[in-house]
Every structure is written in structure tokens, then in C-alpha cells.
Scaffold this active site. Structure first.
Site, short mmCIF file in Angstrom:
data_model
loop_
_atom_site.label_atom_id
_atom_site.label_comp_id
_atom_site.label_asym_id
_atom_site.label_seq_id
_atom_site.Cartn_x
_atom_site.Cartn_y
_atom_site.Cartn_z
N LYS A 1 0.85 -1.18 0.00
CA LYS A 1 0.00 0.00 0.00
C LYS A 1 0.89 1.24 0.00
O LYS A 1 1.91 1.28 0.70
CB LYS A 1 -0.91 -0.02 1.23
CG LYS A 1 -1.95 1.09 1.26
CD LYS A 1 -2.91 0.91 2.43
CE LYS A 1 -3.96 2.02 2.48
NZ LYS A 1 -4.94 1.80 3.56
N SER B 1 -9.67 1.96 2.74
CA SER B 1 -8.87 2.77 1.85
C SER B 1 -7.83 1.95 1.10
O SER B 1 -7.16 2.45 0.21
CB SER B 1 -8.14 3.84 2.68
OG SER B 1 -7.24 3.20 3.60
N SER C 1 -10.35 -0.48 6.79
CA SER C 1 -9.72 -0.38 5.47
C SER C 1 -8.91 -1.59 5.03
O SER C 1 -8.49 -1.64 3.89
CB SER C 1 -8.84 0.87 5.42
OG SER C 1 -9.62 2.03 5.55
#
Length: 468
Positions: free
Chosen positions: A82, A155, A179
Site C-alpha cells: 500500500k 482505503s 480499510s
């Protein structure tokens, strides 16, 4: 809808094939990069693809393995990060536009630990702006490979999409309000939100420090366990990282769950929840009982007020995290993150104190529940995966967001570990999902239970129909 193609083989299976030299890290990495080149122009999961570096890493791993050097189950395996993880070898934008050219002077601890374990980093994955709810208006959001007209969650969007589409064998995500769990649920993945502090946050862009968790997203419980084993543990650079020793999460994976007590709060898990979600949870309960688990009805503490306080709590800590760039560079922020920070800057000390009191009450009450049970069984989301059109109608309506956070935010407040598992397919062909929640630092039990469930079900082997 199952696949035995190389890109969809479990991480742990590919790892063993690499160890036995049946396939090489170079072969596997090259195949994965080819697949990214073929598919990601449609799904937009990667912010940056590091093809040359990945191939160099794969060659190094191949040479080490040929010499009999074995770093463990991630050695030579292509993974992705990420984009809130600091990397010296690639920009780390955190979903923002202002940091697109920011290359940190050091790696996040989790990045160093993956690379020390021999993993091959394919690239950095897209995410919502600052890890809040929406992508920056100038950024193309990742699209769900199960159906591009449906929500990916937030997210860790790129992590969910890339892992589900077979564009990496596993990825790192982060979870402040859900998330890791939302993209795992919407993309049919297995995700672990570890105990708060189980994984170092050093070198990870914060959204809200006391709520942020870093953890793995993968296609099986065993794969997630292998990733967690590499990144967990104390860190001198993060004083909040837990000192507890890290067990070998794979060692006792097959010992089953016979005799464990699993709690269910039927009011919490069922009332006002979509019927397909409830039916899938009931069937999962039946499977867990067939594996030898005992079910106990429990009542978790009142949660509604706590959930309603997640946005205010997040807003205060986000305002702190962005203090160096906001309001000085406010014009570079997207509207949703900007509004969150403005809210946080306006809250009073009394309001923050009220949030913390509510948090402590719920945490204490939940700890008491875990005196009676080993695990708690709940859905991941209160509804089936919503379409993008439905989500746009919701907008940022706090009541809608609070509803979605029902099964996620409470366990960010408490720092409790959870594992998210696919447990069905809805009428529209989208994945359904559930969570098991544990006591603090019980990730070994969570992965054991997840593996037991996946040993007798095949939901985790289902793939997006267009890619199967």
C-alpha cells in the site's frame, strides 16, 4: 470459478514450489509483471510498478536459493505495498497529490521486514487520499475485478484489487475504520487486522495514530499468516509496537478448532442486516460447529454511540497528522479529507474526552465478554457489496457511514485483532464476508480458525468470473 493458474496459486503453495526449485522467482515475477501489464490498465490497482527492481530482487532470491539459502515462506514471492508505506526506492504518496514526488529517506519497518524475508516487491498500490474514505479527485480509483460497477471499499483499494485480480500473491493494507476489512470483503479476500501495536507503524503515513493498524491481505488464511509472521513484532523505532514475542503462525495451522467457544451476539449480527449476509453467517456458524467449535450467545456492550464517535475521533487525529501541510496547502486536498481535517480542528477538549471515555467503557465491556469465549463471529459489512451508483447516492452522509462501520470501527477503537473471511456469493455474483474477532494478541488462534474454516469450504477459491 476456481483456478489453478500460477498467478492464482496460494502464496504458500508458490513458496513451497520455489523452495523445491520447481519454479524460479524470476519465472514467477516475470509472469506476474506480464499480468500486471495485461490487466492493470483496466483495474488501476498500482500507483507504481517497479519492474526492473522486482526482477533484480527475483534474481537475487534465485541465486540465494540455488546456494541453499532459504529465508522463509516469502523468499522469492512477488508482493505489493500500500502506498502509505515509506520506501526509499519509490515515491510514497499516501494517496495524495502533494506527495507524488516524495521519496522518503528510509523504509517503513514493515517494508524492511518483507525484504529481509526475501520478498519481491512488485510496486506500490493505490489508496484513498490520506487513507480516508475517497480518492483524490485527480486520481483514478481502482475498480473491483468482480464487477467494475461495484464498490471496492476503502482505503486499501489497490491492495484489494491487485490481490483479487492475481496481480500479486499478497499485499499490505492498513485499517483505521475498516480499510483492510472492507476491500477484503468486497474482493473475496482474507485479511488480518492485527492487534493494535502487533505490527509497527514506523514509516507508515498516519490517518489516526491510535486507530491505525497495518496488516496483510491475501487469498487464504495461511497466506495471511505467512505475511503477518514476517512483519509483526517489537520495533525500537515505534515505541507503541508490542513487545510480545511473535509465534510461528504457520506451525499450528492445522490443529483445528475443536473445543473452542465462539460467541455470537444475534441482535448485533442480525438486526437490520441484509438477509443474504445473515444467511451466510448462519451457514458459517453451522460449519464451525461441524468442526468442533461450541457456540455461546453473548451480548457485546452498547456500540451505537461509539460508532457515531469514530468520525470525530478520526478527525482529531487526522488533523494532528496533517498539521505540517494543513492549512498551509489546503488547496491541494480533496474535499472529503479537507472536511475531515476541518472537523478535527474544530473539536473541543471536552468532546475528545467524551470520545475517550466511551472508548474505554466499550473496551472494558468487550474484554469481559472475552472472559467467556475464545472468538466472536460477526459479519464484515451490514449489506451486500453496494454498487458505485448506490455509494454515490450515499455521499458522505454520516448516518450511512456509521451504518457501514457497525462491524469494523468498534474493533479499531479497542485494538482487537480480526480475520476477515469470504463466506458466500450474493445474488448478484459478488462476495460475501464475515469476521472472527479475538482477544488481544490472539492472531495465532484467528489464523487457525480461518484455516480450519477454509479447509472445508471453497469460498476463498472463488475468482472474479471474467478472470477465472
Amino acid at each position: 470459478m476456481t483456478s489453478t493458474s500460477l498467478h492464482y496459486e496460494p502464496l504458500t503453495v508458490v513458496s513451497e514450489r520455489i523452495r523445491r526449485r520447481e519454479v524460479s522467482p524470476v519465472e514467477v515475477t516475470g509472469a506476474m509483471l506480464d499480468r500486471i501489464g495485461e490487466l492493470d490498465s483496466r483495474y488501476h490497482s498500482y500507483a507504481t510498478v517497479l519492474a526492473d527492481r522486482a526482477m533484480d530482487r527475483a534474481k537475487t532470491a534465485e541465486a540465494e536459493i540455488a546456494k541453499g539459502i532459504w529465508r522463509g515462506p516469502l523468499h522469492g514471492v512477488p508482493l505489493a505495498l500500500k502506498d502509505l508505506c515509506y520506501t526509499t526506492f519509490s515515491p510514497s504518496a499516501g494517496g495524495t497529490t502533494m506527495h507524488r514526488e516524495f521519496t522518503p529517506p528510509y523504509n517503513a519497518t514493515v517494508v524492511d521486514r518483507l525484504e529481509q524475508a526475501g520478498a519481491v516487491t512488485l510496486g506500490k498500490l493505490k489508496m484513498t487520499e490520506g487513507a480516508y474514505t475517497s480518492h483524490h479527485p485527480d486520481d483514478q480509483a481502482p475498480l473491483n475485478p468482480w464487477n467494475t460497477g461495484y464498490w471496492v471499499g476503502s482505503s486499501s483499494t489497490g491492495s484489494g484489487v491487485a490481490t483479487a485480480a492475481g496481480l500479486c500473491y499478497g499485499s499490505l493494507g492498513s485499517d483505521t475504520g475498516g480499510s483492510i476489512r472492507f476491500p477484503s470483503a468486497t474482493c473475496g479476500l482474507t485479511g488480518i487486522k492485527p492487534t493494535w501495536g502487533r505490527v509497527s507503524r514506523h514509516g507508515v503515513f498516519p490517518l489516526a495514530d491510535s486507530l491505525d493498524h497495518v496488516g496483510p491481505m491475501a487469498r487464504t488464511a495461511a497466506d495471511a499468516a505467512a505475511l503477518l509472521g514476517a512483519i509483526a513484532g517489537a520495533d525500537p523505532n515505534d515505541p507503541t509496537a508490542l513487545q510480545d514475542p511473535v509465534p510461528d503462525y504457520l506451525a499450528n495451522l492445522g490443529t483445528g478448532i475443536r473445543g473452542l467457544t465462539i460467541g455470537i451476539d444475534r441482535s448485533y449480527a442480525n438486526d437490520g442486516i441484509d438477509g443474504e449476509v445473515v444467511a451466510a453467517l448462519n451457514e458459517a456458524e453451522r460449519v464451525l460447529v461441524s468442526l468442533g467449535a461450541k457456540i455461546r450467545d453473548v451480548r457485546i456492550p452498547p456500540f451505537e454511540k461509539l460508532v457515531s464517535l469514530w468520525i470525530p475521533m478520526c478527525s482529531v487525529e487526522t488533523a494532528i497528522a496533517h498539521n505540517h501541510t494543513y492549512p498551509a496547502r489546503a488547496s491541494e486536498y480533496g474535499p472529503d479529507l479537507k472536511a475531515l481535517i476541518d472537523q478535527g480542528r474544530s473539536l473541543t477538549g471536552i468532546e475528545v474526552g467524551e470520545i475517550n471515555h466511551e472508548r474505554l467503557k466499550f473496551s472494558g465491556g468487550l474484554a469481559a465478554v472475552f472472559q467467556e469465549i475464545d472468538l466472536l463471529l460477526i459479519p464484515t459489512m451490514p449489506m451486500t457489496v453496494p454498487s458505485l451508483a448506490r455509494m454515490s447516492e450515499y455521499g458522505e452522509d454520516p448516518s450511512v457511514l456509521n451504518g457501514i462501520l457497525r462491524f469494523t470501527a468498534p474493533f479499531d477503537f479497542t485494538g482487537s485483532p480480526t480475520i476477515t473471511l469470504p463466506n458466500g456469493i450474493d445474488h448478484g455474483g459478488m462476495p460475501l464476508s464475515m469476521q472472527l474477532v479475538g482477544r488481544h494478541v490472539s492472531e495465532d488462534l484467528l489464523v487457525r480458525a480461518g484455516h480450519a474454516y477454509q479447509s472445508v469450504t471453497d469460498w476463498h477459491t472463488r475468482r472474479p468470473p471474467d478472470l477465472a
